[in-house]
Design a protein around this motif. Structure first.
Motif, PDB file in Angstrom:
ATOM      1  N   HIS A  82       0.830  -1.203   0.000  1.00 23.70           N
ATOM      2  CA  HIS A  82       0.000   0.000   0.000  1.00 23.70           C
ATOM      3  C   HIS A  82       0.870   1.259   0.000  1.00 23.70           C
ATOM      4  N   GLU A  83       1.853   1.303   0.879  1.00 22.34           N
ATOM      5  CA  GLU A  83       2.723   2.476   0.965  1.00 22.34           C
ATOM      6  C   GLU A  83       3.603   2.621  -0.280  1.00 22.34           C
ATOM      7  N   THR A  84       4.002   1.507  -0.863  1.00 27.28           N
ATOM      8  CA  THR A  84       4.740   1.565  -2.129  1.00 27.28           C
ATOM      9  C   THR A  84       3.857   2.215  -3.194  1.00 27.28           C
ATOM     10  N   ALA A  85       2.602   1.785  -3.244  1.00 28.56           N
ATOM     11  CA  ALA A  85       1.666   2.354  -4.225  1.00 28.56           C
ATOM     12  C   ALA A  85       1.474   3.847  -4.005  1.00 28.56           C
ATOM     13  N   ARG A  86       1.303   4.256  -2.755  1.00 21.95           N
ATOM     14  CA  ARG A  86       1.105   5.688  -2.468  1.00 21.95           C
ATOM     15  C   ARG A  86       2.339   6.507  -2.867  1.00 21.95           C
ATOM     16  N   THR A  87       3.517   5.925  -2.677  1.00 20.30           N
ATOM     17  CA  THR A  87       4.746   6.615  -3.069  1.00 20.30           C
ATOM     18  C   THR A  87       4.828   6.720  -4.581  1.00 20.30           C
ATOM     19  N   LEU A  88       4.562   5.630  -5.276  1.00 24.43           N
ATOM     20  CA  LEU A  88       4.581   5.648  -6.739  1.00 24.43           C
ATOM     21  C   LEU A  88       3.512   6.594  -7.286  1.00 24.43           C
ATOM     22  N   GLN A  89       2.371   6.645  -6.605  1.00 21.14           N
ATOM     23  CA  GLN A  89       1.305   7.560  -7.014  1.00 21.14           C
ATOM     24  C   GLN A  89       1.784   9.009  -6.910  1.00 21.14           C
ATOM     25  N   ALA A  90       2.462   9.333  -5.840  1.00 26.65           N
ATOM     26  CA  ALA A  90       2.996  10.687  -5.671  1.00 26.65           C
ATOM     27  C   ALA A  90       4.040  11.003  -6.735  1.00 26.65           C
ATOM     28  N   MET A  91       4.683   9.951  -7.254  1.00 25.26           N
ATOM     29  CA  MET A  91       5.688  10.134  -8.302  1.00 25.26           C
ATOM     30  C   MET A  91       5.065  10.127  -9.699  1.00 25.26           C
ATOM     31  N   GLY A  92       3.748   9.807  -9.802  1.00 28.31           N
ATOM     32  CA  GLY A  92       3.057   9.816 -11.088  1.00 28.31           C
ATOM     33  C   GLY A  92       3.217   8.546 -11.907  1.00 28.31           C
ATOM     34  N   ASP A  93       3.625   7.453 -11.290  1.00 28.39           N
ATOM     35  CA  ASP A  93       3.849   6.191 -11.997  1.00 28.39           C
ATOM     36  C   ASP A  93       2.594   5.322 -11.919  1.00 28.39           C
ATOM     37  N   LEU A  94       1.638   5.527 -12.844  1.00 28.45           N
ATOM     38  CA  LEU A  94       0.345   4.864 -12.756  1.00 28.45           C
ATOM     39  C   LEU A  94       0.396   3.367 -13.024  1.00 28.45           C
ATOM     40  N   THR A  95       1.320   2.898 -13.847  1.00 28.51           N
ATOM     41  CA  THR A  95       1.383   1.467 -14.139  1.00 28.51           C
ATOM     42  C   THR A  95       1.778   0.676 -12.898  1.00 28.51           C
ATOM     43  N   TRP A  96       2.868   1.058 -12.284  1.00 25.64           N
ATOM     44  CA  TRP A  96       3.351   0.311 -11.123  1.00 25.64           C
ATOM     45  C   TRP A  96       2.510   0.554  -9.889  1.00 25.64           C
ATOM     46  N   VAL A  97       1.890   1.735  -9.800  1.00 26.66           N
ATOM     47  CA  VAL A  97       1.046   2.007  -8.639  1.00 26.66           C
ATOM     48  C   VAL A  97      -0.156   1.078  -8.660  1.00 26.66           C
ATOM     49  N   GLN A  98      -0.721   0.835  -9.818  1.00 28.23           N
ATOM     50  CA  GLN A  98      -1.865  -0.059  -9.908  1.00 28.23           C
ATOM     51  C   GLN A  98      -1.473  -1.468  -9.450  1.00 28.23           C
ATOM     52  N   ALA A  99      -0.341  -1.937  -9.909  1.00 24.50           N
ATOM     53  CA  ALA A  99       0.116  -3.279  -9.512  1.00 24.50           C
ATOM     54  C   ALA A  99       0.359  -3.351  -8.005  1.00 24.50           C
ATOM     55  N   ALA A 100       0.915  -2.309  -7.422  1.00 22.22           N
ATOM     56  CA  ALA A 100       1.188  -2.303  -5.984  1.00 22.22           C
ATOM     57  C   ALA A 100      -0.113  -2.279  -5.179  1.00 22.22           C
ATOM     58  N   PHE A 101      -1.099  -1.475  -5.607  1.00 25.10           N
ATOM     59  CA  PHE A 101      -2.391  -1.475  -4.909  1.00 25.10           C
ATOM     60  C   PHE A 101      -3.052  -2.847  -5.013  1.00 25.10           C
ATOM     61  N   GLU A 102      -2.979  -3.467  -6.185  1.00 25.88           N
ATOM     62  CA  GLU A 102      -3.569  -4.797  -6.356  1.00 25.88           C
ATOM     63  C   GLU A 102      -2.893  -5.816  -5.439  1.00 25.88           C
ATOM     64  N   ARG A 103      -1.581  -5.716  -5.301  1.00 21.41           N
ATOM     65  CA  ARG A 103      -0.845  -6.606  -4.392  1.00 21.41           C
ATOM     66  C   ARG A 103      -1.292  -6.382  -2.941  1.00 21.41           C
TER      67      ARG A 103
END
Length: 190
Positions: A82-103
């Protein structure tokens, strides 16, 4: 950080770096993720990336049971994702953020209802940003299911965000969007 004090969060987590090596694995993971996210929120994507990599490369096991302090019992693999996704989201990386939220969702299903529902809400936001409205409606429907019995400001904010994002397609006759919007409106009235 959740209050918007990103510079202060970066300074505090940076100042805690000397404690990092003596912290337990879950403490290191939590500290490292908060540091990464605060750097991302202050506009330092390189620093955030380095902090994320440090958490990933840490040899400690942030999910083992045993000698972890009770203050970090909640921070396992679902929280890390979850925190990885939030960090990637803040960085604008939508592809990896989606995968991290799904995980995170896969690892948390059935526990921590509020956090699970909010994570589903965040995933729906990413799906909308990627042009996947049908997927977002499905995800948001699951989020609303998970909110049954949950009363929290974050859950309520998640529902408000859903309704705001759905306003762009409201009255277009999209059955899934209309159904989610009606359910979200009911929750906000309740």
């Amino acid at each position: 950080m959740d209050l918007g004090h990103h510079q202060q969060a970066a300074a505090l987590t940076g100042a805690a770096r000397p404690c990092y090596d003596t912290a337990s694995p879950r403490e290191r993971a939590l500290l490292g993720m908060v540091h990464a996210r605060s750097l991302a929120r202050t506009g330092d994507p390189k620093g955030a990336s380095r902090a994320l990599l440090r958490v990933e490369d840490d040899p400690g096991d942030a999910t083992r049971d045993g000698d972890e302090p009770s203050r970090v019992w909640f921070f396992g693999q679902a929280s890390l994702a979850h925190e990885t996704a939030r960090t990637l989201q803040a960085m604008g990386d939508l592809t990896w953020v989606q995968a991290a939220f799904e995980r995170s969702i896969q690892r948390r299903e059935g526990s921590f209802s509020r956090t699970h529902a909010v994570t589903l809400g965040y995933l729906g936001e990413i799906q909308v940003a990627r042009g996947e409205m049908d997927a977002a409606c499905s995800t948001w429907s699951r989020a609303l299911d998970a909110m049954d019995g949950v009363r929290s400001g974050r859950a309520r904010a998640t529902v408000q965000t859903m309704r705001s994002m759905l306003s762009t397609v409201r009255r277009r006759g999209i059955p899934a969007a209309d159904a989610v919007d009606r359910r979200a409106a009911e929750i906000l009235r309740g």
